[in-house]
Design an enzyme around this catalytic site. Structure first.
Site, PDB file in Angstrom:
ATOM      1  N   CYS A   9      -8.229 -18.941  13.361  1.00 53.64           N
ATOM      2  CA  CYS A   9      -9.142 -19.027  14.498  1.00 53.64           C
ATOM      3  C   CYS A   9     -10.069 -17.833  14.439  1.00 53.64           C
ATOM      4  O   CYS A   9      -9.737 -16.817  13.837  1.00 53.64           O
ATOM      5  CB  CYS A   9      -8.374 -19.032  15.818  1.00 53.64           C
ATOM      6  SG  CYS A   9      -9.427 -19.462  17.220  1.00 53.64           S
ATOM      7  N   CYS A  22     -11.305 -16.258  17.254  1.00 53.19           N
ATOM      8  CA  CYS A  22     -11.404 -15.493  18.509  1.00 53.19           C
ATOM      9  C   CYS A  22     -10.978 -14.034  18.390  1.00 53.19           C
ATOM     10  O   CYS A  22     -11.476 -13.182  19.120  1.00 53.19           O
ATOM     11  CB  CYS A  22     -10.665 -16.199  19.640  1.00 53.19           C
ATOM     12  SG  CYS A  22      -8.893 -16.307  19.395  1.00 53.19           S
ATOM     13  N   LYS A  38      -3.931 -28.722  22.206  1.00 56.27           N
ATOM     14  CA  LYS A  38      -3.897 -27.379  22.787  1.00 56.27           C
ATOM     15  C   LYS A  38      -4.665 -27.404  24.094  1.00 56.27           C
ATOM     16  O   LYS A  38      -5.840 -27.757  24.135  1.00 56.27           O
ATOM     17  CB  LYS A  38      -4.517 -26.378  21.813  1.00 56.27           C
ATOM     18  CG  LYS A  38      -4.577 -24.958  22.382  1.00 56.27           C
ATOM     19  CD  LYS A  38      -4.986 -23.970  21.319  1.00 56.27           C
ATOM     20  CE  LYS A  38      -5.211 -22.601  21.905  1.00 56.27           C
ATOM     21  NZ  LYS A  38      -5.578 -21.613  20.883  1.00 56.27           N
ATOM     22  N   ARG A  74      -3.824 -12.619  25.112  1.00 59.94           N
ATOM     23  CA  ARG A  74      -5.176 -12.078  24.943  1.00 59.94           C
ATOM     24  C   ARG A  74      -5.164 -10.555  24.965  1.00 59.94           C
ATOM     25  O   ARG A  74      -6.034  -9.925  24.383  1.00 59.94           O
ATOM     26  CB  ARG A  74      -6.118 -12.692  25.966  1.00 59.94           C
ATOM     27  CG  ARG A  74      -6.265 -14.183  25.619  1.00 59.94           C
ATOM     28  CD  ARG A  74      -7.209 -14.951  26.479  1.00 59.94           C
ATOM     29  NE  ARG A  74      -7.132 -16.365  26.081  1.00 59.94           N
ATOM     30  CZ  ARG A  74      -7.374 -17.388  26.873  1.00 59.94           C
ATOM     31  NH1 ARG A  74      -7.747 -17.170  28.121  1.00 59.94           N
ATOM     32  NH2 ARG A  74      -7.280 -18.620  26.430  1.00 59.94           N
ATOM     33  N   ARG A  95     -12.594 -21.192  27.786  1.00 60.90           N
ATOM     34  CA  ARG A  95     -12.430 -22.082  26.624  1.00 60.90           C
ATOM     35  C   ARG A  95     -12.311 -23.548  27.016  1.00 60.90           C
ATOM     36  O   ARG A  95     -11.888 -24.374  26.210  1.00 60.90           O
ATOM     37  CB  ARG A  95     -11.207 -21.635  25.824  1.00 60.90           C
ATOM     38  CG  ARG A  95     -11.464 -20.284  25.197  1.00 60.90           C
ATOM     39  CD  ARG A  95     -10.383 -19.796  24.278  1.00 60.90           C
ATOM     40  NE  ARG A  95     -10.837 -18.499  23.802  1.00 60.90           N
ATOM     41  CZ  ARG A  95     -10.082 -17.455  23.535  1.00 60.90           C
ATOM     42  NH1 ARG A  95      -8.791 -17.559  23.642  1.00 60.90           N
ATOM     43  NH2 ARG A  95     -10.607 -16.331  23.140  1.00 60.90           N
ATOM     44  N   GLU A 154      -6.334 -36.761  20.614  1.00 62.46           N
ATOM     45  CA  GLU A 154      -6.520 -35.552  19.799  1.00 62.46           C
ATOM     46  C   GLU A 154      -5.580 -35.578  18.591  1.00 62.46           C
ATOM     47  O   GLU A 154      -5.968 -35.280  17.461  1.00 62.46           O
ATOM     48  CB  GLU A 154      -6.227 -34.280  20.623  1.00 62.46           C
ATOM     49  CG  GLU A 154      -7.356 -33.808  21.522  1.00 62.46           C
ATOM     50  CD  GLU A 154      -8.495 -33.147  20.747  1.00 62.46           C
ATOM     51  OE1 GLU A 154      -8.430 -33.063  19.502  1.00 62.46           O
ATOM     52  OE2 GLU A 154      -9.465 -32.727  21.399  1.00 62.46           O
ATOM     53  N   LYS A 178       0.744 -27.272  22.613  1.00 63.61           N
ATOM     54  CA  LYS A 178       0.719 -25.910  23.138  1.00 63.61           C
ATOM     55  C   LYS A 178       0.027 -25.878  24.477  1.00 63.61           C
ATOM     56  O   LYS A 178      -1.048 -26.463  24.588  1.00 63.61           O
ATOM     57  CB  LYS A 178      -0.041 -25.034  22.140  1.00 63.61           C
ATOM     58  CG  LYS A 178      -0.183 -23.602  22.554  1.00 63.61           C
ATOM     59  CD  LYS A 178      -0.987 -22.870  21.542  1.00 63.61           C
ATOM     60  CE  LYS A 178      -1.293 -21.514  22.116  1.00 63.61           C
ATOM     61  NZ  LYS A 178      -2.284 -20.825  21.355  1.00 63.61           N
TER      62      LYS A 178
HETATM   63  C1  PBG Z   1      -6.176 -18.350  19.353  1.00 58.86           C
HETATM   64  C2  PBG Z   1      -4.832 -18.497  19.932  1.00 58.86           C
HETATM   65  C3  PBG Z   1      -4.423 -18.297  21.260  1.00 58.86           C
HETATM   66  C4  PBG Z   1      -3.035 -18.436  21.262  1.00 58.86           C
HETATM   67  C5  PBG Z   1      -2.648 -18.744  19.976  1.00 58.86           C
HETATM   68  N1  PBG Z   1      -3.778 -18.800  19.162  1.00 58.86           N
HETATM   69  C6  PBG Z   1      -5.166 -17.872  22.442  1.00 58.86           C
HETATM   70  C7  PBG Z   1      -6.136 -18.726  23.105  1.00 58.86           C
HETATM   71  O1  PBG Z   1      -6.419 -19.851  22.739  1.00 58.86           O
HETATM   72  O2  PBG Z   1      -6.698 -18.216  24.063  1.00 58.86           O
HETATM   73  C8  PBG Z   1      -2.162 -18.254  22.462  1.00 58.86           C
HETATM   74  C9  PBG Z   1      -0.755 -17.909  22.168  1.00 58.86           C
HETATM   75  C10 PBG Z   1       0.020 -17.393  23.315  1.00 58.86           C
HETATM   76  O3  PBG Z   1      -0.421 -17.367  24.475  1.00 58.86           O
HETATM   77  O4  PBG Z   1       1.161 -16.995  23.055  1.00 58.86           O
HETATM   78  N2  PBG Z   1      -7.069 -19.361  19.524  1.00 58.86           N
END
Ligand code: PBG
Length: 327
Positions: free
Chosen positions: A119, A121, A196, A206, A218, A234, A249
């Site tokens: 990812c 981010c 997700k 975060r 998001r 999805e 997730k």
């Molecule tokens: C990145 C990502 C996130 C998580 C896993 N990969 C954060 C998000 O989407 O904001 C969250 C994992 C967690 O909260 O344990 N995209």
């Protein structure tokens, strides 16, 4: 019916073992590791007691400890020294995850499956999961796909065993599949964060991944928590695009989705017991309100019972120790 049938007859002593339907084992678990290029000793996250960010110099040691507990896999998240709008430090040969993968593989070899989160981010200064059009304040799906492919290839070159795209970009699985195949990595599986949700339970992550965002949220690319049929759509797309493992997730507030995905697709299914799920139990336990080991075990067991084959959890080490010491 009563009094001929009394279900409690099977609830005593070892009879219980014989009829137990779900068993949680260490083989179900994946431990996340945060690797941070900007620190030189492990840092505990205030919102996730017991979870640390590791500098590159300590990551192999941590991986070894995880392997020795019998946990089969880790998933890596990186915090780079440099962030910019294009997330350009996500796919270099010497960037944080590529370096971490090499160090871990040199230490543990095949004793641990090394999965990398794919990812943008953590690598973008605006914190979004892709390339952004600032005028429109919009994440641009298609230009992001090319970068995701580059990240995946760079991780595979470093020795990653599996990649896990988590950015919820449309077409991300097929983009990564093609990029991997073009570079000779056709045997590297993709575990897709297929369903997700746009969840407030990611809050503590975060802090850990230093991936909060500078504008908006998001919700334009992650799923509406209200939707279940959409989750199946999805997942259908990711299956068609070539995903090998499907992930749902978060886990606990979405067990209905885990159940539907497992039942409808019959594919290897993972559930991510996310940061907020971890922190809430930790906080209650710290206050003496809940028995930590028992509630964590019960929570993970419920995820397995719902249909998950794989559970990604910050509690993996704790549970592995507990399962080891159990009679
Ligand atoms: C990145 C990502 C996130 C998580 C896993 N990969 C954060 C998000 O989407 O904001 C969250 C994992 C967690 O909260 O344990 N995209």
């Amino acid at each position: 019916m009563f009094p001929d049938i009394r279900l409690r007859r099977l609830r005593k002593g070892k009879i219980k073992n014989l009829v137990r339907e779900t068993v949680l084992t260490v083989d179900d678990l994946v431990q996340p590791i945060f690797v941070n290029e900007t620190i030189d000793s492990p840092v505990e996250f205030s919102s996730m007691p017991g979870v640390f960010g590791f500098p590159l110099s300590e990551v192999a040691k941590e991986a070894k400890e995880i392997a020795e507990l019998g946990i089969p896999a880790v998933i890596l998240f990186g915090v780079p020294g440099h962030k910019d709008a294009e997330g350009s430090s996500s796919y270099g040969e010497r960037d944080v995850i590529q370096e971490a993968v090499r160090r871990i593989k040199a230490e543990v070899g095949d004793d641990l499956v090394v999965i990398t989160d794919i990812c943008m981010c953590e690598y973008t200064d605006h914190g979004h999961c892709g390339i952004v059009d600032f005028k429109k304040e919009e994440v641009l799906n298609d230009p992001t796909l090319e970068i995701l492919g580059k990240i995946a290839v760079s991780h595979a070159k470093a020795g990653a065993d599996m990649v896990a795209p988590s950015g919820m970009m449309d077409g991300m699985v097929v983009a990564i599949r093609r990029a991997l195949d073009e570079h000779g990595f056709e045997n590297i599986p993709i575990m897709s964060y297929a369903a997700k949700f746009h969840s407030a339970f990611y809050g503590p992550f975060r802090e850990a991944a230093e991936s909060g965002y500078s504008f908006g949220d998001r919700s334009s690319y992650q799923m509406d928590p209200a939707n279940s049929d959409e989750a199946l759509r999805e997942v259908t797309l990711d299956v068609a695009e070539g995903a090998d493992i499907l992930m749902v997730k978060p886990a606990l507030p979405y067990l209905d989705i885990v159940y539907r995905v497992k039942t409808e697709f019959g594919m290897p299914t993972a559930a991510y017991n996310v940061s907020g799920e971890y922190s809430m139990l930790k906080a209650a336990a710290a206050n003496g309100w809940l028995d930590e080991k028992k509630v964590v075990y019960e929570a993970l067991l419920s995820i397995k019972r719902a249909g998950a084959d794989i559970i990604i959890t910050y509690s993996a080490k704790d549970i592995a120790r507990m399962l080891k010491s159990a009679p």
